[in-house]
Motif scaffolding. Structure first.
Motif, PDB file in Angstrom:
ATOM      1  N   GLN A 266      35.427  47.296  44.740  1.00  0.00           N
ATOM      2  CA  GLN A 266      34.216  46.484  44.827  1.00  0.00           C
ATOM      3  C   GLN A 266      33.036  47.358  45.263  1.00  0.00           C
TER       4      GLN A 266
ATOM      5  N   ARG B 278      38.068  36.795  43.329  1.00  0.00           N
ATOM      6  CA  ARG B 278      38.380  38.204  43.089  1.00  0.00           C
ATOM      7  C   ARG B 278      39.786  38.287  42.520  1.00  0.00           C
TER       8      ARG B 278
ATOM      9  N   ALA C 158      41.147  46.716  46.461  1.00  0.00           N
ATOM     10  CA  ALA C 158      40.130  45.842  45.862  1.00  0.00           C
ATOM     11  C   ALA C 158      38.780  46.057  46.539  1.00  0.00           C
ATOM     12  N   ASP C 159      38.786  46.200  47.856  1.00  0.00           N
ATOM     13  CA  ASP C 159      37.542  46.439  48.592  1.00  0.00           C
ATOM     14  C   ASP C 159      36.902  47.757  48.175  1.00  0.00           C
TER      15      ASP C 159
ATOM     16  N   TYR D  30      39.806  45.588  38.723  1.00  0.00           N
ATOM     17  CA  TYR D  30      39.237  44.664  39.705  1.00  0.00           C
ATOM     18  C   TYR D  30      38.184  43.808  39.005  1.00  0.00           C
TER      19      TYR D  30
ATOM     20  N   LEU E 142      30.391  35.080  46.396  1.00  0.00           N
ATOM     21  CA  LEU E 142      31.592  35.559  45.721  1.00  0.00           C
ATOM     22  C   LEU E 142      32.576  34.402  45.611  1.00  0.00           C
TER      23      LEU E 142
ATOM     24  N   MET F  25      32.037  49.624  42.438  1.00  0.00           N
ATOM     25  CA  MET F  25      31.304  48.864  41.436  1.00  0.00           C
ATOM     26  C   MET F  25      29.856  48.649  41.879  1.00  0.00           C
ATOM     27  N   ALA F  26      29.654  48.248  43.110  1.00  0.00           N
ATOM     28  CA  ALA F  26      28.299  48.024  43.618  1.00  0.00           C
ATOM     29  C   ALA F  26      27.482  49.319  43.567  1.00  0.00           C
TER      30      ALA F  26
ATOM     31  N   ARG G 138      31.834  40.589  36.885  1.00  0.00           N
ATOM     32  CA  ARG G 138      31.787  42.052  36.863  1.00  0.00           C
ATOM     33  C   ARG G 138      33.183  42.581  37.079  1.00  0.00           C
ATOM     34  N   SER G 139      33.447  43.736  36.489  1.00  0.00           N
ATOM     35  CA  SER G 139      34.749  44.349  36.701  1.00  0.00           C
ATOM     36  C   SER G 139      34.635  45.853  36.637  1.00  0.00           C
TER      37      SER G 139
ATOM     38  N   GLU H  68      35.499  40.324  39.605  1.00  0.00           N
ATOM     39  CA  GLU H  68      34.948  39.349  40.541  1.00  0.00           C
ATOM     40  C   GLU H  68      33.989  38.410  39.832  1.00  0.00           C
TER      41      GLU H  68
ATOM     42  N   TYR I  23      24.986  42.110  41.771  1.00  0.00           N
ATOM     43  CA  TYR I  23      25.268  40.682  41.734  1.00  0.00           C
ATOM     44  C   TYR I  23      24.110  39.811  41.272  1.00  0.00           C
TER      45      TYR I  23
END
Length: 159
Positions: free
Chosen positions: A122, A95, A118-119, A81, A92, A125-126, A72-73, A83, A137
């Motif tokens: 992430q 990354r 990045a966090d 980003y 995970l 994205m979630a 996923r990005s 992962e 995920y």
């Protein structure tokens, strides 16, 4: 590329990030048709007509072809980003973070220098995955028929 001479000036370019899922809502907007609420995209007509410079701001992508990991990005104007999450266990595995402006070929991984960014990406994205009605995920594996697998092998797509 969007061309519509009655409403868009020739040669108009936009620098904002846009997504393919925005095309259908944009075409509906051109036609004056109301879009279904279930669409994930949004019209970018005001961006194309020059009434705004802001696009959606991010784009989410997912690759579920790999049988071992989900990839996923999320990309923005300033960061990409990515992962890799192990399918089934949701562990995970990797990354990555790149700057698409200064590193368009994505050769310089910035994950260790920009961990907080990045966090944040992430989490964004979630949130987007959850809003799309998916479970973060987790992607269900599709088992192709034996004939399909044979065709893919014959074409050299899989071993």
């Amino acid at each position: 590329i969007v061309r519509y001479p009655p409403r868009l000036p020739p040669g108009r370019r936009v620098s904002a990030l846009v997504r393919s899922i925005d095309l259908f809502p944009t075409m509906c907007d051109f036609a004056g048709i109301e879009c279904p609420d279930s669409l994930e995209g949004q019209s970018i007509l005001s961006l194309l007509e020059g009434r705004t410079n802001a696009g959606p701001g991010f784009s989410l992508a997912e690759d579920i072809k790999n049988q071992k990991v989900n990839v996923r990005s999320v990309i923005t104007d300033s960061a990409h980003y990515i992962e890799y999450v192990e399918r089934g266990s949701n562990i995970l595995r990797r990354r990555l973070l790149f700057n698409p402006r200064s590193d368009p070929l994505e050769r310089n991984d910035l994950i260790n220098e920009r961990v907080a960014e990045a966090d944040r990406m992430q989490a964004q994205m979630a949130e987007q995955v959850a809003q799309a009605g998916q479970r973060a995920y987790v992607a269900e594996a599709i088992t192709p028929r034996a004939e399909t697998m044979d065709e893919l092998r014959a074409l050299g797509y899989i071993d």
